[in-house]
Design an enzyme around this catalytic site. Structure first.
Site, PDB file in Angstrom:
ATOM      1  N   ASP A 143       0.980  -1.235  -0.114  1.00 14.02           N
ATOM      2  CA  ASP A 143      -0.084  -0.198   0.085  1.00 14.02           C
ATOM      3  C   ASP A 143       0.895   1.450  -0.142  1.00 14.02           C
ATOM      4  O   ASP A 143       2.142   1.253   0.122  1.00 14.02           O
ATOM      5  CB  ASP A 143      -0.771  -0.110   1.177  1.00 14.02           C
ATOM      6  CG  ASP A 143      -2.497   0.527   0.998  1.00 14.02           C
ATOM      7  OD1 ASP A 143      -2.326   1.405  -0.022  1.00 14.02           O
ATOM      8  OD2 ASP A 143      -3.421  -0.025   1.599  1.00 14.02           O
ATOM      9  N   ASP A 198     -10.005   3.506  -3.410  1.00 16.68           N
ATOM     10  CA  ASP A 198     -10.832   2.352  -2.919  1.00 16.68           C
ATOM     11  C   ASP A 198     -12.091   2.271  -3.821  1.00 16.68           C
ATOM     12  O   ASP A 198     -12.930   3.151  -3.676  1.00 16.68           O
ATOM     13  CB  ASP A 198     -10.786   2.207  -1.647  1.00 16.68           C
ATOM     14  CG  ASP A 198      -9.397   2.016  -1.007  1.00 16.68           C
ATOM     15  OD1 ASP A 198      -8.469   2.151  -1.497  1.00 16.68           O
ATOM     16  OD2 ASP A 198      -9.684   1.658   0.355  1.00 16.68           O
TER      17      ASP A 198
END
Ligand code: GLA
Length: 387
Positions: A143, A198
């Site tokens: 990430d 997201d």
């Protein structure tokens, strides 16, 4: 001599593992449904359910634990798993997953801390890569939270090299949300890269992400995929028809297929979507092309995905809230070369049969152009199969 050895070392280590993810990775990831509520028992239950539900037979293989499995670092800088939630440690979970014939994925972050504030990988890349290799990790999602002024390309390249040096082939999933146009540089760094922020479990979120993939087709291919984020199919925020659309579009995009629902409690509808083998076959086609938009009439679009052996997938998409009746000219679509970079010439429609991939039957065409109804938010998916 010494310098030659150093040069050789860097040359050898400066690459990703090459033979991985020749088709888009398929699996399950904990985040969309369970967020931080992960544990050894949950992950092991999901591995069991992957098999008992038929998902493994349909091609899903990675079980990926997302954020929150880790809590701290010990005095040697070693990453420490949450002992309450993973009492036997991560290798135990990996061994269990492997014993089921599945593969194990884990999550960390290029910054100082993960998105949920757990220890990130910054400064520990080579140590963590060795630890992951020791666990038996097969897939790493990396990430981008808390990365401050870090340069994305060099941060991800550093982790790529660390993984390579650790010696265990690990699929490297870059998750910097498209912030630094990874499609332009990540083909030699990772096997997949997120292209957007997201996904949420709603039609609007899903279709907005889909729209952002339109110009990225040329960057995808075997071993290097655009990743429009994980699947929401079965999580409850969309209708069955919308989930069919979501799944079909992700398959057309040659997107990684990471289920994000509870595999233990899937409705028959969810199963029939996630395990539609004819639609999955488009995604897993060996040519590895991402679909391109062949006609864009705003709310109504036609997408095409060239397939191996001169075959082709066609997807009609009605994004609007109204029913649409469209004239579909299969003769024209058969000859269209949209998205074809190389390979065999398209053939006239007479050389193909037209398979409806949701009805699971061939169309009986009296005319090659037919009127077709598309309900709101739905798709039709066809495969032109050589006779
Ligand atoms: C980011 C990622 C998500 C998920 C969470 C976990 O938001 O983009 O996919 O991994 O972090 O904290």
């Amino acid at each position: 001599m010494f310098f030659a050895a150093v040069l050789l070392f860097f040359n050898i280590s400066a690459q990703k593992f090459d033979q991985l993810a020749k088709t888009p990775p398929m699996g399950w990831n904990s985040w969309n449904k369970f967020s931080c509520d992960v544990s050894e028992s949950l992950i092991m239950q999901m591995a069991d359910a992957m098999i008992s539900s038929g998902m493994k037979d349909a091609g899903y293989e990675y079980i990926v634990i997302d954020d929150c499995w880790q809590v701290s670092r010990d005095e040697n800088g070693e990453i420490v798993a949450d002992k309450d939630r993973f009492p036997h440690g991560m290798k135990y979970v990996a061994d269990y997953i492997h014993s089921k014939g599945l593969k194990f994925g884990i999550y960390s972050c290029a910054g100082e801390a993960t998105c949920q504030g757990r220890p990130g990988g910054l400064g520990h890349e080579y140590q963590d890569a060795r630890t992951y290799a020791h666990y038996g990790v097969d897939y790493l999602k990396y990430d981008w939270c808390n990365s401050s002024t870090q340069d994305a390309k060099s941060s991800y390249t550093n982790m790529r090299d660390a993984l390579y040096a650790a010696g265990r082939p690990i699929v490297f999933s870059i998750c910097e949300w498209g912030s630094n146009k990874p499609w332009e540089w990540a083909g030699t760094t990772g096997h997949l890269w997120r292209t957007t922020g997201d996904i949420g479990d709603s039609w609007n979120s899903m279709i907005k992400i889909f729209d952002l993939q339109k110009d990225l087709a040329r960057y995808a291919g075997p071993g290097h995929w655009n990743d429009p984020d994980m699947l929401e199919v079965g999580n409850g925020g969309m209708t069955t028809e919308e989930y069919k659309t979501h799944f079909t579009l992700w398959c057309m995009l040659a997107s990684p297929l990471m289920a994000g629902n509870d595999l233990q409690s899937m409705s028959p509808e969810t199963k029939s979507i996630l395990m539609n083998k004819e639609v999955i076959a488009l995604n897993q086609d060996s040519l590895g092309r991402q679909a391109v938009c062949y006609r864009d009439n705003g709310d109504y679009q036609i997408w095409m995905k060239p397939l191996a052996n001169g075959e082709k997938a066609i997807c009609l998409l009605n994004k609007s809230d109204e029913k649409k009746t469209v004239l579909v000219d299969f003769s024209l679509l058969a000859k269209a070369s949209a998205g074809r970079r190389s390979g065999s010439e398209p053939l006239p429609i007479e050389n193909y049969r037209v398979r409806d991939l949701w009805e699971h039957k061939d169309l009986v065409l009296k005319e090659t152009a037919v009127y077709t109804d598309l309900a709101p938010h739905t798709v039709k998916a066809y495969r032109l199969i050589k006779k």
